[in-house]
Design an enzyme around this catalytic site. Structure first.
Site, PDB file in Angstrom:
ATOM      1  N   GLY A  61     -18.298   0.497   8.209  1.00 45.65           N
ATOM      2  CA  GLY A  61     -18.950   0.441   6.914  1.00 45.65           C
ATOM      3  C   GLY A  61     -19.117   1.820   6.303  1.00 45.65           C
ATOM      4  O   GLY A  61     -19.412   1.955   5.116  1.00 45.65           O
ATOM      5  N   GLU A  80       2.497   6.200  10.032  1.00 45.57           N
ATOM      6  CA  GLU A  80       3.144   4.925  10.339  1.00 45.57           C
ATOM      7  C   GLU A  80       4.666   4.997  10.212  1.00 45.57           C
ATOM      8  O   GLU A  80       5.385   4.466  11.048  1.00 45.57           O
ATOM      9  CB  GLU A  80       2.595   3.843   9.409  1.00 45.57           C
ATOM     10  N   ALA A 113       4.052   1.656  -0.678  1.00 44.53           N
ATOM     11  CA  ALA A 113       4.886   1.756  -1.881  1.00 44.53           C
ATOM     12  C   ALA A 113       4.062   2.269  -3.054  1.00 44.53           C
ATOM     13  O   ALA A 113       4.507   3.149  -3.806  1.00 44.53           O
ATOM     14  CB  ALA A 113       5.502   0.402  -2.210  1.00 44.53           C
ATOM     15  N   GLU A 140     -13.189  -1.867  10.418  1.00 42.12           N
ATOM     16  CA  GLU A 140     -13.676  -1.015  11.501  1.00 42.12           C
ATOM     17  C   GLU A 140     -14.903  -0.153  11.190  1.00 42.12           C
ATOM     18  O   GLU A 140     -15.541   0.345  12.094  1.00 42.12           O
ATOM     19  CB  GLU A 140     -12.558  -0.098  12.040  1.00 42.12           C
ATOM     20  N   ARG A 195      12.426   5.450   0.206  1.00 42.16           N
ATOM     21  CA  ARG A 195      11.636   4.662  -0.743  1.00 42.16           C
ATOM     22  C   ARG A 195      11.463   5.408  -2.070  1.00 42.16           C
ATOM     23  O   ARG A 195      11.551   4.805  -3.144  1.00 42.16           O
ATOM     24  CB  ARG A 195      10.266   4.346  -0.142  1.00 42.16           C
ATOM     25  N   LYS A 235       0.826  -1.212   0.000  1.00 43.08           N
ATOM     26  CA  LYS A 235       0.000   0.000   0.000  1.00 43.08           C
ATOM     27  C   LYS A 235       0.861   1.263   0.000  1.00 43.08           C
ATOM     28  O   LYS A 235       0.670   2.161  -0.817  1.00 43.08           O
ATOM     29  CB  LYS A 235      -0.929   0.024   1.227  1.00 43.08           C
ATOM     30  N   ARG A 263     -17.906   5.859  -8.166  1.00 41.87           N
ATOM     31  CA  ARG A 263     -19.154   6.621  -8.241  1.00 41.87           C
ATOM     32  C   ARG A 263     -19.365   7.266  -9.610  1.00 41.87           C
ATOM     33  O   ARG A 263     -20.487   7.478 -10.041  1.00 41.87           O
ATOM     34  CB  ARG A 263     -19.139   7.689  -7.144  1.00 41.87           C
TER      35      ARG A 263
END
Length: 522
Positions: free
Chosen positions: A412, A263, A238, A410, A272, A236, A453
């Protein structure tokens, strides 16, 4: 008695400047408009449609007099129950709430209708009440900020964020946008269509740098909230860094990007990006085990190109939504950022500290605020998200572990608020290195668009070169720059000159670890 001294004292007293007794005895009175509050409440009880006008402007807390707040809440309750609002119904509603005597009885409710003849100017009156409320709120917030500023233990940057978030909350909660007539919207829409007709390019938003993805999305569109989700260690961060790098380094449509990492540190992220730009192994860069020719390549194709890139990195841990919003607004005003990327959603904290809210409600509030921020700043926001372990529990059949919308972790509300939801699926992650037809799919990464959408649902195939933190289109030359189709950027042998920043130098020697046995990993 010496009369000359008495007269002298009297003359001195006359020379003293006059003092405003109101500031000594009564102090300063908060901004208020009691008579207009009475007029507005009275007008609502006189005319049937007056409440619909007022409710778009005022909330109960906007009234200065507490009795007026209670009466307005009673009116809100009647409106919610689709009951008429007049003297009798309001008095009865207050009586059922045991608040009729508190506000002054039925006599006071009746008296309010004597303050106004009709609801002719009710909108103007309501806006003045709102102005007075905003003045009071500014005074309150300023007092809190002054008090906090005197505290030695207060962090000045936290104080700035807190001040800005409180001021923004006033704007967000009480200064709402009005309706637009369809003719005015039509003019803007036709103008946009005309602009797009005369453009030769297909990408109308912020380019992703991946031709297959841009064909589906036409670039990341303004006001969109895009969720990028995957299991841990799939790539994710990267991929998100590739999106950021491709946006700021795009040859024709560069766009400033703000990257919020909750993070990883900013230094780790830059390593990176350097690895992807210079095509030198991340492990070598992280360990500092670079030979002389690799250092030259790092400077020529990495540092020199990235130094001027408009990429803004914030690695504040446990960032809450108010702080994020304040920082994004400053970056938009100062640097005109075109996109925001957040890594990742579940590490953010809500602004409801001390309240009885569970984590699901907190995440729902964060996703809702992110969508609101995207609309306010008129930019796309990409938020990374974790997936639940339900993916791992679906067995090992082919395709069974492809993520679904129900796997979002966690809340919806994430899928509800998002304009687009993308999943990263890498078969290699589950030790699947061959397709059903026996094709080698090592490095294959599928970007599965599960919700779109404003477009179609597609699956775009990419190739993950995670040793250099880079992604390319699955069928592309792995050395092509920024995911463009092979052949558009030709390798140029420019030696040590300035043109080296555009060259793509293919050399297995540069990207091999000391224990490699001659195999190329691109």
């Amino acid at each position: 008695m010496d009369l000359s001294n008495v007269n002298k004292d009297r003359k001195q007293q006359k020379r003293r400047p006059s003092v405003d007794l109101s500031t000594m005895v009564y102090g300063k009175i908060p901004p208020q408009a009691k008579d207009l509050e009475e007029a507005v409440l009275g007008a609502v009880m006189l005319e049937k449609n007056a409440f619909d006008v007022v409710i778009e402007i005022l909330k109960a807390e906007c009234f200065y007099v507490e009795a007026h707040q209670r009466i307005f809440k009673a009116m809100q309750s009647l409106a919610n129950k689709s009951q008429p609002i007049d003297i009798l119904t309001v008095a009865e509603e207050l009586r059922s709430r045991s608040e009729l005597d508190v506000v002054g009885g039925a006599y006071y409710v009746t008296k309010l209708t004597n303050s106004v003849v009709s609801a002719a100017h009710i909108e103007a009156h309501a806006r003045i009440i709102l102005q007075k409320f905003i003045q009071r709120e500014l005074i309150r917030i300023s007092g809190e900020i002054i008090g906090d500023a005197y505290e030695d233990s207060t962090d000045v940057f936290d104080l700035l964020d807190d001040a800005e978030s409180k001021l923004f909350e006033i704007t967000n909660n009480h200064l709402r946008k009005n309706f637009e007539t369809i003719d005015s919207v039509l003019v803007k829409t036709i103008q946009r269509i005309e602009d797009l007709r005369h453009k030769n390019e297909d990408v109308t938003g912020v380019p992703s740098g991946f031709s297959g993805l841009d064909k589906v999305t036409y670039g990341w569109q303004n006001t969109d909230l895009i969720i990028l989700a995957a299991r841990p260690a799939v790539g994710k961060t990267a991929f998100a860094l590739n999106l950021a790098r491709n946006a700021v380094m795009h040859p024709t449509k560069p766009s400033p990007v703000a990257f919020f990492s909750l993070e990883m540190s900013a230094s780790q992220l830059v390593q990176r990006v350097l690895s992807a730009e210079s095509e030198i192994w991340l492990e070598k860069i992280a360990r500092g085990k670079l030979e002389e020719h690799e250092m030259k390549q790092l400077y020529a194709r990495g540092i020199q190109r990235l130094a001027q890139a408009p990429l803004f990195i914030d690695d504040t841990p446990a960032l809450n939504i108010f702080e994020l919003r304040a920082k994004c607004r400053r970056l938009k005003n100062k640097n005109n950022i075109g996109m925001v990327i957040i890594d990742y959603l579940q590490l953010m904290s809500g602004a409801s500290e001390g309240k009885n809210t569970n984590r699901e409600q907190e995440i729902s509030n964060i996703s809702r605020n992110l969508k609101g921020l995207a609309k306010e700043l008129q930019i796309p926001i990409i938020a990374l998200s974790q997936l639940s372990r339900a993916v791992e529990q679906r067995g090992s059949k082919e395709g069974s572990r492809v993520p679904q919308l129900s796997d979002l972790r966690e809340s919806g509300a994430i899928e509800q608020d998002a304009d687009m939801v993308m999943f990263l699926y890498r078969p290699e992650y589950y030790d699947i290195n061959q397709s059903a037809d026996g094709e080698n799919i090592k490095g294959l990464t599928e970007v599965k668009i599960a919700k779109h959408r404003n477009g179609s649902l597609e699956t775009v195939k990419l190739k993950a070169l995670l040793h250099i933190q880079k992604f390319t289109m699955w069928d592309d030359d792995p050395y092509s720059t920024m995911g463009l189709p092979a052949g558009e950027w030709k390798p140029v042998d420019t030696g040590e000159g300035d043109g080296a920043r555009l060259s793509i130098q293919v050399s297995s020697k540069m990207n091999k670890m000391p224990d490699d046995e001659g195999e190329d990993f691109f």
